[in-house]
Design a protein around this motif. Structure first.
Motif, mmCIF file in Angstrom:
data_model
loop_
_atom_site.group_PDB
_atom_site.id
_atom_site.type_symbol
_atom_site.label_atom_id
_atom_site.label_comp_id
_atom_site.label_asym_id
_atom_site.label_seq_id
_atom_site.Cartn_x
_atom_site.Cartn_y
_atom_site.Cartn_z
ATOM 1 N N LEU A 143 0.903 -1.098 0.012
ATOM 2 C CA LEU A 143 -0.090 -0.199 -0.194
ATOM 3 C C LEU A 143 1.015 1.257 0.082
ATOM 4 O O LEU A 143 0.522 2.393 -0.629
ATOM 5 C CB LEU A 143 -0.808 -0.069 1.239
ATOM 6 C CG LEU A 143 -1.894 1.071 1.191
ATOM 7 C CD1 LEU A 143 -2.725 1.384 0.229
ATOM 8 C CD2 LEU A 143 -2.651 0.933 2.749
ATOM 9 N N ILE A 171 -6.855 -3.760 -6.094
ATOM 10 C CA ILE A 171 -7.402 -3.391 -4.654
ATOM 11 C C ILE A 171 -7.601 -4.468 -3.728
ATOM 12 O O ILE A 171 -7.080 -4.334 -2.578
ATOM 13 C CB ILE A 171 -8.640 -2.507 -4.654
ATOM 14 C CG1 ILE A 171 -8.289 -1.272 -5.629
ATOM 15 C CG2 ILE A 171 -9.430 -1.986 -3.459
ATOM 16 C CD1 ILE A 171 -9.357 -0.505 -6.102
ATOM 17 N N LEU A 174 -4.450 -5.829 -2.432
ATOM 18 C CA LEU A 174 -3.764 -4.928 -1.425
ATOM 19 C C LEU A 174 -4.469 -5.073 0.105
ATOM 20 O O LEU A 174 -3.883 -5.124 1.019
ATOM 21 C CB LEU A 174 -3.833 -3.439 -1.697
ATOM 22 C CG LEU A 174 -3.124 -2.901 -2.664
ATOM 23 C CD1 LEU A 174 -3.264 -1.595 -3.007
ATOM 24 C CD2 LEU A 174 -1.647 -2.970 -2.432
ATOM 25 N N SER A 175 -5.813 -5.375 0.021
ATOM 26 C CA SER A 175 -6.612 -5.638 1.204
ATOM 27 C C SER A 175 -6.000 -6.950 1.707
ATOM 28 O O SER A 175 -5.947 -6.921 3.047
ATOM 29 C CB SER A 175 -8.119 -5.848 0.932
ATOM 30 O OG SER A 175 -8.820 -6.247 1.959
ATOM 31 N N GLU A 178 -2.060 -6.360 3.219
ATOM 32 C CA GLU A 178 -2.283 -5.595 4.227
ATOM 33 C C GLU A 178 -2.723 -5.927 5.491
ATOM 34 O O GLU A 178 -2.731 -5.577 6.516
ATOM 35 C CB GLU A 178 -2.567 -4.164 3.965
ATOM 36 C CG GLU A 178 -1.704 -3.755 2.696
ATOM 37 C CD GLU A 178 -0.290 -3.271 3.130
ATOM 38 O OE1 GLU A 178 0.005 -3.041 4.303
ATOM 39 O OE2 GLU A 178 0.492 -2.909 2.286
ATOM 40 N N GLU A 180 -6.033 -5.505 5.902
ATOM 41 C CA GLU A 180 -7.062 -4.121 6.047
ATOM 42 C C GLU A 180 -8.319 -4.443 5.150
ATOM 43 O O GLU A 180 -8.181 -5.252 4.247
ATOM 44 C CB GLU A 180 -6.524 -3.087 5.667
ATOM 45 C CG GLU A 180 -5.209 -2.566 6.289
ATOM 46 C CD GLU A 180 -5.561 -1.940 7.655
ATOM 47 O OE1 GLU A 180 -6.891 -1.816 8.105
ATOM 48 O OE2 GLU A 180 -4.564 -1.557 8.603
ATOM 49 N N ILE A 185 -8.464 0.380 2.565
ATOM 50 C CA ILE A 185 -7.490 0.601 1.610
ATOM 51 C C ILE A 185 -8.100 1.557 0.484
ATOM 52 O O ILE A 185 -7.207 2.459 0.201
ATOM 53 C CB ILE A 185 -7.489 -0.837 0.713
ATOM 54 C CG1 ILE A 185 -6.893 -1.930 1.607
ATOM 55 C CG2 ILE A 185 -6.603 -0.615 -0.643
ATOM 56 C CD1 ILE A 185 -5.465 -1.701 2.096
ATOM 57 N N GLU A 188 -7.549 5.058 2.088
ATOM 58 C CA GLU A 188 -6.026 5.404 1.994
ATOM 59 C C GLU A 188 -5.827 5.855 0.651
ATOM 60 O O GLU A 188 -5.074 6.851 0.662
ATOM 61 C CB GLU A 188 -5.113 4.428 2.426
ATOM 62 C CG GLU A 188 -5.395 4.050 4.062
ATOM 63 C CD GLU A 188 -4.581 4.824 4.961
ATOM 64 O OE1 GLU A 188 -3.879 5.735 4.443
ATOM 65 O OE2 GLU A 188 -4.974 4.811 6.035
#
Length: 384
Positions: A143, A171, A174-175, A178, A180, A185, A188
């Motif tokens: 991220l 996306i 990344l979730s 991370e 998250e 995400i 951010e």
């Protein structure tokens, strides 16, 4: 957002121009009831499949009348560029000739400062209004890379260029990496400069096709989940469809219905973009030829019958269908040319040569088919 009846005049009980034309053309239609359902906003799989098999000139005429009722004869375009920030991807879609595996000698990843320089150069030379940020699922990028990337781009052009960036697949990755939520995400990324999300990675939103084309990408509900979260946060998106490969007409219909339902629920889909599969990579062995221009016009026309005014803008698709077919599409339901797409690298990797388009050439192509061009921004708003 519920369905709205384009075929009824809101001022009185009389019929609209589209419905009058439909009445006159009934004799040329094979599936009268299905087309009528679409005109009334009652989209279902059978009606859409039937429309795909109808007389192209009839559904094209109806689509054109609906489009002119939505935006007249004006056609927008945007001066933009594509930033392919990496070519490393572990998803390995069977139609993609651009990606390489991690560790490949051909692998590249652009640093945030390099990206800022590229975008600034394009802004100063072409006055771009949008950068389309696309890459792949690169396991080395987290991220913080994208936060730095977006901030560097915004700083380099003093916020004058919109970031239309990443795909739901990136996306979602990344979730996961991370630990998250997708919502976090997206928050951010938006704080760093993300303005909107392109519809890449949708292909065909049907389980069978996705299991074959891109089994590591997740099923259709993954794409829908990310886009739903984005729109709940107020982030606008575009929706795409890659057609002309292994999909059935019923699966095309499912795809269009899922996009329509998403729009009716959240209302943040700015535009629909259809593009034909370009024979490349592993899938080329099975599907060696691209769909015809006629098929592209059919997809555009049916999409307009399905979306009517609920998704106001449908792009002409010059990037894959070609400029001449895209010009015709402006009379079959499309009302946006799309972008100049400077710096595009994905299609050239598949052997497709792209022209260098500038404002004058885009406007000339639009005017030459009897349409009125106007430059727009990332959010489909006219600009000087």
């Amino acid at each position: 957002m519920g369905p709205r009846l384009l075929v009824k005049d809101s001022m009185d009980a009389g019929k609209s121009v589209a419905y009058k034309v439909f009445e006159k053309m009934k004799g040329r239609l094979s599936y009268v009831e299905s087309v009528e359902k679409l005109l009334h906003g009652e989209a279902n799989v059978k009606a859409i499949v039937d429309a795909f098999q109808e007389d192209l000139n009839v559904i094209g005429a109806l689509a054109n009348i609906i489009t002119e009722g939505v935006t007249g004869r004006r056609v927008g375009y945007i001066i933009n560029m594509i930033l392919n920030y990496t070519n490393v991807c572990t998803v390995r879609c069977k139609f993609c000739a651009f990606h390489v595996k991690p560790g490949s000698q051909k692998a590249f990843t652009i640093t945030p400062s390099e990206a800022a320089k590229i975008v600034r150069e394009h802004y100063e030379r072409f006055r771009i209004r949008q950068v389309l940020v696309q890459g792949g699922v690169n396991p080395e990028l987290r991220l913080d890379y994208f936060v730095a990337l977006f901030r560097a781009i915004k700083d380099a052009v003093k916020g004058r260029v919109a970031i239309h960036g990443l795909s739901p697949v990136e996306i979602e990755w990344l979730s996961k990496v991370e630990g998250e939520s997708i919502k976090r995400i997206l928050e951010e990324l938006r704080s760093a400069g993300l303005d909107s999300i392109p519809g890449g990675g949708a292909e065909i939103l049907a389980e069978r096709t996705r299991r074959i084309l891109s089994p590591l990408k997740g099923l259709h509900d993954s794409w829908l989940r990310v886009m739903s979260e984005a729109m709940k946060l107020g982030i606008p998106i575009s929706a795409t469809m890659m057609y002309g490969h292994i999909e059935s007409l019923a699966e095309r219909a499912e795809h269009l219905i899922r996009i329509l339902e998403l729009q009716r629920k959240y209302g943040k889909i700015m535009a629909f973009i259809a593009w034909n599969y370009e024979p490349a990579a592993e899938l080329k062995k099975l599907i060696p030829y691209a769909a015809t221009g006629i098929e592209h016009l059919r997809v555009i026309a049916v999409a307009r019958l399905v979306f009517r005014d609920e998704i106001r803008f449908i792009q002409a698709g010059w990037l894959t269908a070609g400029r001449e077919v895209a010009q015709l599409a402006l009379w079959y339901g499309a009302n946006d040319w799309g972008g100049s797409l400077y710096n595009e690298k994905v299609l050239p990797a598949a052997g497709v040569e792209l022209p260098l388009l500038v404002r004058e050439s885009i406007e000339r192509m639009i005017r030459s088919v009897g349409r009125e061009p106007y430059e727009r921004d990332n959010f489909y708003r006219p600009v000087r």
